[in-house]
Design a protein around this motif. Sequence first.
Motif, mmCIF file in Angstrom:
data_model
loop_
_atom_site.group_PDB
_atom_site.id
_atom_site.type_symbol
_atom_site.label_atom_id
_atom_site.label_comp_id
_atom_site.label_asym_id
_atom_site.label_seq_id
_atom_site.Cartn_x
_atom_site.Cartn_y
_atom_site.Cartn_z
ATOM 1 N N LEU A 107 -42.841 26.301 38.756
ATOM 2 C CA LEU A 107 -41.674 27.103 39.127
ATOM 3 C C LEU A 107 -40.371 26.341 38.950
ATOM 4 O O LEU A 107 -39.365 26.913 38.549
ATOM 5 N N PHE A 108 -40.368 25.060 39.306
ATOM 6 C CA PHE A 108 -39.173 24.257 39.080
ATOM 7 C C PHE A 108 -39.555 22.789 39.011
ATOM 8 O O PHE A 108 -40.639 22.388 39.433
ATOM 9 N N VAL A 109 -38.642 22.006 38.444
ATOM 10 C CA VAL A 109 -38.837 20.565 38.309
ATOM 11 C C VAL A 109 -37.580 19.863 38.817
ATOM 12 O O VAL A 109 -36.463 20.198 38.409
ATOM 13 N N ASP A 110 -37.763 18.909 39.700
ATOM 14 C CA ASP A 110 -36.660 18.114 40.235
ATOM 15 C C ASP A 110 -36.791 16.696 39.702
ATOM 16 O O ASP A 110 -37.688 15.954 40.099
ATOM 17 N N GLU A 111 -35.887 16.331 38.791
ATOM 18 C CA GLU A 111 -35.870 14.973 38.255
ATOM 19 C C GLU A 111 -34.717 14.159 38.843
ATOM 20 O O GLU A 111 -34.252 13.205 38.228
ATOM 21 N N GLY A 112 -34.291 14.559 40.020
ATOM 22 C CA GLY A 112 -33.228 13.818 40.688
ATOM 23 C C GLY A 112 -31.859 14.367 40.340
ATOM 24 O O GLY A 112 -31.336 15.251 41.019
ATOM 25 N N SER A 113 -31.262 13.858 39.279
ATOM 26 C CA SER A 113 -29.913 14.297 38.904
ATOM 27 C C SER A 113 -29.927 15.506 37.988
ATOM 28 O O SER A 113 -28.876 16.110 37.747
ATOM 29 N N VAL A 114 -31.090 15.864 37.465
ATOM 30 C CA VAL A 114 -31.218 17.069 36.640
ATOM 31 C C VAL A 114 -32.408 17.875 37.146
ATOM 32 O O VAL A 114 -33.479 17.335 37.394
ATOM 33 N N LEU A 115 -32.197 19.183 37.310
ATOM 34 C CA LEU A 115 -33.240 20.060 37.831
ATOM 35 C C LEU A 115 -33.315 21.294 36.946
ATOM 36 O O LEU A 115 -32.304 21.748 36.401
ATOM 37 N N THR A 116 -34.525 21.838 36.797
ATOM 38 C CA THR A 116 -34.716 23.043 35.997
ATOM 39 C C THR A 116 -35.665 23.981 36.728
ATOM 40 O O THR A 116 -36.508 23.545 37.509
ATOM 41 N N SER A 117 -35.524 25.284 36.454
ATOM 42 C CA SER A 117 -36.434 26.248 37.066
ATOM 43 C C SER A 117 -36.873 27.268 36.030
ATOM 44 O O SER A 117 -36.285 27.385 34.954
ATOM 45 N N ALA A 118 -37.904 28.003 36.388
ATOM 46 C CA ALA A 118 -38.487 28.988 35.483
ATOM 47 C C ALA A 118 -37.678 30.287 35.544
ATOM 48 O O ALA A 118 -36.463 30.253 35.663
ATOM 49 N N GLY A 119 -38.362 31.444 35.483
ATOM 50 C CA GLY A 119 -37.682 32.730 35.467
ATOM 51 C C GLY A 119 -36.824 32.964 36.689
ATOM 52 O O GLY A 119 -36.841 32.195 37.651
#
Length: 318
Positions: free
Chosen positions: A148-160
């Motif tokens: 559903l989402f990815v937290d890489e610290g300073s950059v984050l992304t999510s799905a739909g």
Amino acid sequence: MSASRLRRVAVLVLEGAKPLDVGIPAQVFSTRASMPYEVRLCGAAPGLVTGGDGLSYHVAHGLDALTWADIVFIPGYRHPDRDDPPGAVVDALIAAHRRGARLAAISTGAFALAATGLLDGRRATTHWHYTRALMARHPRVQVDENVLFVDEGSVLTSAGAASGIDLCLHVLRGDLGVAASNHAARRLVAAPYRSGGQAQYVPRSVPEPHGERFADTRAWALHRLHEPLTLEILARQAAVSPRTFSRRFVEETGYTPMQWVMRARIDMARELLERSQRGVEQIAAEVGLGTGANLRLHFHRILGTTPTEYRRTFAQGE
């Protein structure tokens, strides 16, 4: 960050922006007594931005908002696999990241974030329909199409789109604690917590509302966290075999049943630490972890801090 300063949120509206993606961070972080945030909608330039689905947006701010923000949300937009965003947008995102702002992409906003190069060598996700396109267009990004989402610290992304709510609540939980996140979820009539590792969708021959098969069992367990809860007990409540329960539970939540129970207990402990003056031993007993030592062990393993430090950071009135 000074406790007296509002946290600054910029929502970057690109051409073809999807309305739900734009609205989610704007609504989750809307300024109110319980939400110490200021939100600014911005674009490549102030003025009218043509969006997707027949809507347009009038944004009051240009890219100067990215020099102001603590976190920049990049909503999804139409046809992300065709062209990269304007160079000025890419440069502004890179500059914002360099000065310490977090960048968070919702759905296909991941393409704009990937165009900066800041996702190279890092995990990221996007809407399942576009994961292969993201892999092809940005091969150095480690695209995970099953979360559903990815937290890489300073950059984050999510799905739909709907997972943008999960990402925003995740950010809120990290900023203000679990009680504030739960309060916002209630206001939004949203699930208070879905793990980033939960699958975007589960292929099945018979359509079934995603994540709902064992919803009643999870609700049942949440009211019994102080009791012994084993895989066998949970499977019996769900009226399936332990093997079937375990397999389908992982598909629906991203966790094994016992991992989920442990995180539910830790979340309950977090809220008690924030909202009450109960001691660690008492909280450990109330959430089903037995002893303070056991609570401290699992609390540190999952959150990387101690109950005492957590309370010092998030306790109300401090």
